[in-house]
Design a protein around this motif. Structure first.
Motif, short mmCIF file in Angstrom:
data_model
loop_
_atom_site.label_atom_id
_atom_site.label_comp_id
_atom_site.label_asym_id
_atom_site.label_seq_id
_atom_site.Cartn_x
_atom_site.Cartn_y
_atom_site.Cartn_z
N ALA B 421 -17.01 16.87 -9.14
CA ALA B 421 -15.99 16.63 -10.16
C ALA B 421 -15.19 15.38 -9.81
O ALA B 421 -15.18 14.92 -8.67
CB ALA B 421 -15.07 17.83 -10.26
N MET B 428 -18.57 20.58 -10.27
CA MET B 428 -18.41 20.74 -11.70
C MET B 428 -19.73 21.14 -12.33
O MET B 428 -20.79 20.62 -11.96
CB MET B 428 -17.93 19.43 -12.28
CG MET B 428 -17.45 19.53 -13.68
SD MET B 428 -17.01 17.89 -14.26
CE MET B 428 -18.61 17.35 -14.80
N GLU B 430 -21.27 21.69 -16.31
CA GLU B 430 -20.95 21.57 -17.73
C GLU B 430 -22.06 22.19 -18.56
O GLU B 430 -23.24 21.95 -18.32
CB GLU B 430 -20.80 20.09 -18.12
CG GLU B 430 -19.43 19.55 -17.80
CD GLU B 430 -19.21 18.16 -18.36
OE1 GLU B 430 -18.04 17.78 -18.48
OE2 GLU B 430 -20.20 17.48 -18.68
N THR B 489 -18.40 21.61 -25.25
CA THR B 489 -18.70 21.50 -23.83
C THR B 489 -17.72 22.36 -23.05
O THR B 489 -16.51 22.20 -23.20
CB THR B 489 -18.59 20.05 -23.34
OG1 THR B 489 -19.55 19.27 -24.05
CG2 THR B 489 -18.87 19.95 -21.84
N THR B 491 -16.51 23.16 -19.29
CA THR B 491 -16.59 22.60 -17.95
C THR B 491 -16.04 23.62 -16.96
O THR B 491 -14.95 24.14 -17.16
CB THR B 491 -15.75 21.31 -17.86
OG1 THR B 491 -16.18 20.45 -18.91
CG2 THR B 491 -15.93 20.64 -16.52
#
Lengths: 133, 501
Positions: B421, B428, B430, B489, B491
């Motif tokens: 990230a 991260m 997504e 999206t 995340t």
């Protein structure tokens, strides 16, 4: 109508084609096997089949699209839909669209032979039977 | 850290028991008692003022009585002296002098206690002695009168002493009168001052008591209000005592703690319910998926039976292998569902973010195929691991992937990206769909429990709320951005595990 019935079999499970091709050939049927919709559609453009047996659920091009293509391009071809899930809706949708019949997985070779036999008779064919009898 | 729901319940139980015990253990000092004490103080204060006033008034009254007696006494003594003077000048009115002296003595005798209390016993005795002596001397004057022409020297002496005592009596009485007048004056002045002084003091005391009572009520009310707000915001820690005493609000705090505990319990049940709902969704797909290997087995076994004799050994072996492969495939499908559905005994460990994502993509492969969704994987290589419970992380990705599939009923692309990230120390992931998107006005609500955009009976409205809870427990966060008609999206940020170098 003379000569053997031309059958197209479309299912993305390779074993289905591998087992059904000899199973149907034994009954004097000429079977072409396809494991994906696009390949089947390409072949349909080149050749008219008597009976198309197609799985309804496949990636890219599914059985319904194959059915629609056949209905639009070859009036006399009978389409038999294989449904992985014998839900009433899918079966009804296929029949409403103009499929000859449907067959639910799991099925035995004889179940499919019976449906093909009825389709053959509907085409004016005497029906199928084991060729070496 | 412990993340699993079943293991967590005893912890919240213990926390609750501890909080309830701490709340209960304090000495009881109820609001009612405090109000009663406040008003009792006020009452005692007023009572004190009243008693003081009554005492002062009583004293002023007795002083006034004394003043009256003292005036009468002074008057009688003055009369007696006037007649005494007349007697010495004209030899008359001795009887009158005696009469007035007698009356003066009667006044002294009659108001003896009252006067003694005012001027003091010693002073009073002195006064009484003067009167006694004066009366005695007057009666001696009468004796020679009756005898007519008795010895004169005693007569002179008597006159002398009489004058002396008479003057003394007048002067003492005058002094007393003046002194007592002044004292009454002072007492009246003091009473007036007390009454004026008492008004601001009483006002301050009343304001203090009112304030005190209001504080006793409002302070815990405000605190409980803050606590309920805190609990509503998802901070599931119980209310702990912050004051030394137990009161009516303690009962309320304990009731709130009980409610909180029930909420946590219900929340766990909801999480489980949501999981079962997801299992239901998966089961449809899995049942469907199972049909393929079963169909393969059925076709292969049928053909094996049908052509057993005519088949070559190689063909037969190939068929038997197919049978085994397809049986194995069925087993994997069933196991993956059971693994997910099972009440997970807790295993936290170092996880690679792509593992749970792959598990979920495998688990949902049927739904994905069914919805004609294309999956694009963009996994960064060599990502550091994170600490977590694989079952719970699986559930989060399952919720997000199922949501993404639902958002794309006519097919689309599901892009799964993992990378480091922009925030340091976070990994991260997504999940991007090309679906219908989430309207901006509901974007802030989507993590609320029971919020659902799906038709009634289709969604529980818990998926994202549960997912958020799980990710927050792991020290991470979930963000969302969406455009109507273009896609959404989600995340997920998870803290990297600190691996000793």
């Amino acid at each position: 109508m003379n000569g053997s019935l031309q059958i197209m079999l479309v299912d993305d499970e390779p074993i289905v084609g591998k087992r059904l091709k000899p199973a149907l050939a034994k009954y004097g049927l000429e079977v072409e096997v396809f494991e994906d919709g696009p390949g089947a559609l390409r072949r349909l453009r080149e050749k008219e089949f008597d009976i198309v047996v197609t799985d309804v659920r496949m990636e890219d091009v599914d059985g319904m699209q194959v059915l629609e293509y056949v209905l639009a391009n070859s009036k006399r071809t009978k389409v038999i839909i294989i449904t992985g899930y014998a839900t009433v809706e899918v079966a009804r949708e296929a029949l409403v669209k103009g499929a000859f019949d449907f067959i639910a997985k799991p099925f035995k070779p004889d179940d499919l032979r019976a449906v093909i036999d009825r389709a053959a008779k509907a085409l004016g064919h005497p029906g199928i039977r084991k060729s070496d009898d | 850290m412990d993340y699993s729901a079943p293991d967590e319940r005893p912890i919240t139980d213990a926390v609750k028991t501890e909080a309830q015990r701490a709340l209960k253990e304090r000495p009881s000092f109820s609001i009612r008692t405090r109000i009663i004490l406040g008003f009792l103080m006020l009452f005692l204060f007023s009572l004190g003022i009243n008693i003081t006033s009554v005492i002062m008034l009583t004293r002023i009254q007795s002083k006034l009585g004394f003043l009256e007696s003292a005036s009468s006494y002074t008057f009688e003594v003055q009369q007696a002296r006037r007649f005494e003077k007349n007697y010495f000048l004209y030899r008359t009115n001795l009887a009158d002098a005696r009469e007035h002296t007698y009356r003066a003595r009667e006044i002294l005798e009659g108001d003896r206690e009252e006067m003694a209390s005012v001027v003091g016993v010693a002073h009073f005795e002195t006064m009484a002695r003067h009167v006694d002596r004066y009366e005695e001397l007057l009666s001696r004057l009468e004796e020679p009168n009756e005898k007519r022409g008795g010895d004169s020297p005693p007569y002179e002496e008597i006159e002398e002493e009489l004058r002396e005592h008479g003057a003394e009596m007048i002067s003492v009485a005058g002094q007393l009168l003046a002194k007592e007048r002044e004292s009454v004056e002072n007492m009246l002045q003091a009473s007036k001052r007390i009454l004026i002084f008492i008004i601001p003091v009483l006002f301050i005391v009343i304001v203090y008591v009112a304030n005190f009572i209001a504080r006793q009520m409002l302070q815990p009310l405000n605190r409980l209000m803050a606590d309920t707000r805190r609990i509503a915001d998802g901070d599931f820690t119980p209310i702990t005592p912050r004051r030394r005493y137990r009161d009516e609000f303690t009962e309320l705090a304990m009731a709130l703690n009980h409610m909180w505990h029930q909420l946590v319990h219900r929340h766990d049940l909801l999480v489980q319910a949501h999981k079962l709902k997801a299992v239901g969704t998966l089961t449809a797909g899995v049942a469907h998926e199972l049909n393929n290997p079963i169909n393969n087995i059925m076709l292969t076994a049928s053909m094996l039976e049908e052509d057993y004799k005519s088949l070559s050994d190689r063909e037969r072996l190939d068929m038997v292998r197919d049978l085994l492969d397809q049986a194995e495939r069925s087993r994997i499908i069933v196991r993956s569902l059971l693994d997910f559905a099972r009440e997970s005994e807790l295993k936290t460990g170092l996880l690679q973010i792509r593992d749970p994502i792959e598990d979920v993509l495998q688990l949902t492969s049927n739904q994905i195929k069914l919805s004609k969704v294309k999956v694009v994987r963009q996994f960064a290589a060599n990502l550091p691991p994170f600490h977590g419970d694989p079952h719970q992380i699986n559930q989060v990705f399952l919720n997000l992937v199922l949501n993404a599939i639902d958002a794309m009923p006519h097919g689309g692309t599901l892009t799964v990206t993992t990378r480091i990230a922009d925030e340091r120390d976070y990994i991260m992931a997504e999940i991007t769909d090309t679906g219908v998107g989430i309207p901006e006005h509901v974007l802030t609500n989507i993590f609320d429990p029971f919020f659902t955009s799906k038709p009634t009976g289709k969604g529980t409205g818990l998926g994202l709320s549960v997912s958020l809870g799980i990710i927050q427990k792991h020290g991470g966060e979930i963000r969302v951005r969406s455009r109507t008609g273009e896609g959404t999206t989600f995340t997920i940020l998870l803290p990297m595990a600190k691996v000793p170098a």
